[in-house]
Design a protein around this motif. Structure first.
Motif, PDB file in Angstrom:
ATOM      1  N   TRP A   1       0.850  -1.083  -0.047  1.00 19.22           N
ATOM      2  CA  TRP A   1       0.127  -0.117  -0.051  1.00 19.22           C
ATOM      3  C   TRP A   1       1.052   1.095  -0.100  1.00 19.22           C
ATOM      4  CZ3 TRP A   1      -4.200   1.841  -1.670  1.00 19.22           C
ATOM      5  CH2 TRP A   1      -4.482   3.016  -1.068  1.00 19.22           C
ATOM      6  N   GLU A   2       1.520   1.590   0.884  1.00 21.46           N
ATOM      7  CA  GLU A   2       2.435   2.758   1.149  1.00 21.46           C
ATOM      8  C   GLU A   2       3.434   3.129  -0.048  1.00 21.46           C
ATOM      9  OE1 GLU A   2       1.762   2.797   6.011  1.00 21.46           O
ATOM     10  OE2 GLU A   2       3.800   2.232   4.945  1.00 21.46           O
ATOM     11  N   VAL A   3       3.987   1.777  -0.722  1.00 18.32           N
ATOM     12  CA  VAL A   3       4.633   2.050  -1.886  1.00 18.32           C
ATOM     13  C   VAL A   3       4.174   1.660  -3.118  1.00 18.32           C
ATOM     14  CG1 VAL A   3       6.873   1.308  -2.986  1.00 18.32           C
ATOM     15  CG2 VAL A   3       6.964   1.757  -0.543  1.00 18.32           C
ATOM     16  N   GLY A   4       3.591   0.443  -3.268  1.00 17.53           N
ATOM     17  CA  GLY A   4       3.020  -0.077  -4.455  1.00 17.53           C
ATOM     18  C   GLY A   4       1.737   0.952  -4.749  1.00 17.53           C
ATOM     19  N   ALA A   5       0.927   1.458  -3.729  1.00 22.55           N
ATOM     20  CA  ALA A   5      -0.004   2.432  -3.920  1.00 22.55           C
ATOM     21  C   ALA A   5       0.553   3.798  -4.592  1.00 22.55           C
ATOM     22  CB  ALA A   5      -1.127   2.440  -3.109  1.00 22.55           C
ATOM     23  N   ALA A   6       1.364   4.227  -3.970  1.00 26.07           N
ATOM     24  CA  ALA A   6       2.134   5.508  -4.186  1.00 26.07           C
ATOM     25  C   ALA A   6       2.494   5.514  -5.379  1.00 26.07           C
ATOM     26  CB  ALA A   6       3.373   5.552  -3.069  1.00 26.07           C
ATOM     27  N   VAL A   7       3.237   4.348  -6.283  1.00 25.68           N
ATOM     28  CA  VAL A   7       3.724   4.338  -7.465  1.00 25.68           C
ATOM     29  C   VAL A   7       2.271   4.461  -8.538  1.00 25.68           C
ATOM     30  CG1 VAL A   7       4.684   2.810  -9.201  1.00 25.68           C
ATOM     31  CG2 VAL A   7       5.575   3.025  -7.012  1.00 25.68           C
ATOM     32  N   ALA A   8       1.185   3.753  -8.308  1.00 29.25           N
ATOM     33  CA  ALA A   8       0.186   3.327  -9.123  1.00 29.25           C
ATOM     34  C   ALA A   8      -0.530   4.815  -9.302  1.00 29.25           C
ATOM     35  CB  ALA A   8      -0.949   2.523  -8.470  1.00 29.25           C
ATOM     36  N   ILE A   9      -0.854   5.480  -7.790  1.00 26.72           N
ATOM     37  CA  ILE A   9      -1.435   6.719  -7.877  1.00 26.72           C
ATOM     38  C   ILE A   9      -0.712   7.760  -8.752  1.00 26.72           C
ATOM     39  CG2 ILE A   9      -2.398   8.437  -6.198  1.00 26.72           C
ATOM     40  CD1 ILE A   9      -2.915   6.233  -4.299  1.00 26.72           C
ATOM     41  N   GLY A  10       0.674   7.640  -8.261  1.00 29.53           N
ATOM     42  CA  GLY A  10       1.727   8.918  -9.062  1.00 29.53           C
ATOM     43  C   GLY A  10       1.441   8.855 -10.366  1.00 29.53           C
ATOM     44  N   ALA A  11       1.496   7.633 -10.732  1.00 28.19           N
ATOM     45  CA  ALA A  11       1.547   7.358 -12.359  1.00 28.19           C
ATOM     46  C   ALA A  11       0.324   7.775 -12.933  1.00 28.19           C
ATOM     47  CB  ALA A  11       1.976   5.966 -12.476  1.00 28.19           C
ATOM     48  N   ALA A  12      -0.717   7.258 -12.515  1.00 29.68           N
ATOM     49  CA  ALA A  12      -2.391   7.827 -12.937  1.00 29.68           C
ATOM     50  C   ALA A  12      -2.378   9.255 -12.862  1.00 29.68           C
ATOM     51  CB  ALA A  12      -3.304   6.917 -12.298  1.00 29.68           C
ATOM     52  N   VAL A  13      -2.019   9.833 -11.791  1.00 26.26           N
ATOM     53  CA  VAL A  13      -2.483  11.253 -11.742  1.00 26.26           C
ATOM     54  C   VAL A  13      -1.195  12.040 -12.508  1.00 26.26           C
ATOM     55  CG1 VAL A  13      -2.152  13.336 -10.119  1.00 26.26           C
ATOM     56  CG2 VAL A  13      -3.334  11.180  -9.493  1.00 26.26           C
ATOM     57  N   GLY A  14      -0.166  11.616 -12.785  1.00 25.08           N
ATOM     58  CA  GLY A  14       0.791  12.448 -13.414  1.00 25.08           C
ATOM     59  C   GLY A  14       0.502  12.408 -14.881  1.00 25.08           C
ATOM     60  N   ALA A  15       0.052  10.965 -15.566  1.00 19.29           N
ATOM     61  CA  ALA A  15      -0.272  10.863 -16.655  1.00 19.29           C
ATOM     62  C   ALA A  15      -1.411  11.725 -17.093  1.00 19.29           C
ATOM     63  CB  ALA A  15      -0.430   9.577 -17.006  1.00 19.29           C
ATOM     64  N   ALA A  16      -2.326  11.929 -16.208  1.00 21.77           N
ATOM     65  CA  ALA A  16      -3.602  12.505 -16.527  1.00 21.77           C
ATOM     66  C   ALA A  16      -3.297  13.840 -16.534  1.00 21.77           C
ATOM     67  CB  ALA A  16      -4.684  12.240 -15.389  1.00 21.77           C
ATOM     68  N   VAL A  17      -2.665  14.397 -15.714  1.00 20.55           N
ATOM     69  CA  VAL A  17      -2.284  15.908 -15.482  1.00 20.55           C
ATOM     70  C   VAL A  17      -1.496  16.393 -16.930  1.00 20.55           C
ATOM     71  CG1 VAL A  17      -1.161  17.770 -14.245  1.00 20.55           C
ATOM     72  CG2 VAL A  17      -2.637  15.994 -13.367  1.00 20.55           C
TER      73      VAL A  17
END
Length: 429
Positions: A202-218
């Protein structure tokens, strides 16, 4: 209120002075670096000097330092991501995997082993200190790989290597730091389960997934808006700053690693956003980061535990020297063999300049808050201060020496009609 005015005039004045003299500081190797100057200002104004400033006026000193370090790290890893070529990690996947997995673990074990051998602390406390000082700091690394001197003397592949490693391992060090924290807090079985399912997934795996999704979208939205002339210049130049803080705070509210999420978001934003806009955004990001860098190093100077350092005696000095010499240099020489060939001079330069700074300050303040062991702050602050001093004093002269010897070899190779050896095993693909 008086302390606030003292802080404003001193930090603001130092920032103006160092900004106006930035070129002189880079060109004159005998002058102190900006982090050294800011830390020295904190020492002079703090309890050990003129006694004009105290972090305690803002709250518990290490808690204040933790939040300053967290904000600065968020800006720094975003700046690192924007500084890299858009497909850097894909083009150098093997090199970065080696540096960020076995390389990171090797640096942790070496550092932890030195702490255990030199200080009278339990094994897991030593491994915690070792994990805290493991990551290469993106703030100090940024002062080494950016600027006219760096661009003139350091080959781009090595600059990119240091930038990518310092941005990524700041967040990945979260795994190393929280393993000993959990072991010190819980039974071994519960600690391992919490580390696997909470920290890793969660604390690392989810960070990668959330960061990737938000970064690509923005990044995609920014590119589309820019192509359709929907963005004003003032709005465009504030995107990455606001983006850094939004991801840092939002992901932390979800209970995940905000720093790693910011770096991954920056990489994906860098991949999808307009190239011409990214250059302007990078300059603004670097400028705002500069404004945060001075206060956090001043705060560090205010909080230095001089008496605790003296109590360590010769073992404290031996620990600082041992970590600076053995934590990273052997790792670069050993693991570079598994990538591509690199000459010894390039490996020596990349191995030496892996400074320890704001990232370590962030992790030690977090660990101290959770564990409450004073040796964490004493040992880590000593190593960070040593790195700020030693890497700050050696950055300019060694950069110039490296550049001159590289140019001389190229000239000799051209004269002999032979091909020069590769400058780095981590060149862009």
């Amino acid at each position: 209120m008086q302390e606030l005015n003292v802080a404003l005039v001193s930090i603001g004045g130092l920032t103006v002075l160092l900004s106006l003299a930035a070129g002189l500081l880079e060109d004159r190797s005998y002058l102190p670096s900006e982090p050294i100057a800011a830390t020295a200002l904190g020492v002079v104004l703090g309890p050990s000097g003129l006694d004009l400033l105290h972090l305690s006026g803002l709250g518990e000193p290490l808690a204040v330092l933790e939040q300053l370090a967290r904000l600065t790290m968020g800006l720094a890893v975003m700046a690192a991501a924007l500084r890299l070529p858009g497909r850097y990690f894909r083009a150098n996947d093997l090199a970065m995997t080696v540096v960020l997995v076995p390389g990171l673990v090797a640096m942790w074990l070496v550092s932890g082993g030195l702490v255990y051998a030199l200080l009278d602390v339990p094994l897991w406390t030593a491994l915690l200190v070792g994990a805290i000082v493991t990551p290469t700091d993106p703030v100090l690394a940024g002062t080494i790989v950016t600027g006219d001197i760096a661009e003139r003397y350091i080959p781009e592949p090595i600059r990119n290597l240091l930038t990518a490693e310092s941005g990524a391992n700041d967040g990945l060090a979260y795994l190393l730091v929280f393993l000993p924290v959990l072991v010190l807090e819980h039974s071994p079985g519960r600690a391992l389960a919490a580390w696997l399912f909470e920290t890793l997934l969660w604390e690392v795996g989810a960070a990668v997934a959330i960061g990737a999704a938000v970064g690509a979208a923005v990044g995609w939205i920014e590119r589309e808006s820019s192509e359709h002339a929907l963005l004003e210049e003032s709005s465009l130049l504030t995107i990455t700053i606001a983006f850094s803080f939004a991801v840092l705070g939002g992901v932390k509210l979800l209970g995940s690693d905000g720093v790693l999420a910011v770096f991954v978001a920056g990489l994906l934003f860098n991949r999808f956003a307009q190239a011409r806009d990214r250059l302007d955004e990078q300059k603004v990001q670097e400028a705002i980061l500069r404004l945060f860098t001075f206060p956090v190093f001043v705060a560090f100077g205010l909080a230095l535990p001089w008496e605790q350092w003296l109590a360590l005696g010769w073992t404290g000095a031996a620990l600082a020297v041992g970590i600076l010499l053995l934590r990273r240099l052997p790792m670069v020489f050993v693991f570079d063999r598994f990538v591509d060939s690199v000459d010894d001079r390039g490996a020596l330069f990349a191995g030496w300049f892996g400074p320890i700074g704001i990232a370590a300050l962030f992790y030690v303040t977090v660990a101290h808050r959770l564990i409450g062991n004073e040796i964490l702050w004493t040992a880590t602050s000593l190593v960070v201060a040593s790195s700020v001093l030693v890497h700050g004093l050696t950055a300019s002269p060694l950069t110039k020496l490296f550049g001159r010897t590289t140019d001389r070899d190229r000239s000799q190779s051209a004269a002999d009609g032979s091909e020069p050896e590769p400058e780095s095993a981590f060149a862009d693909g």
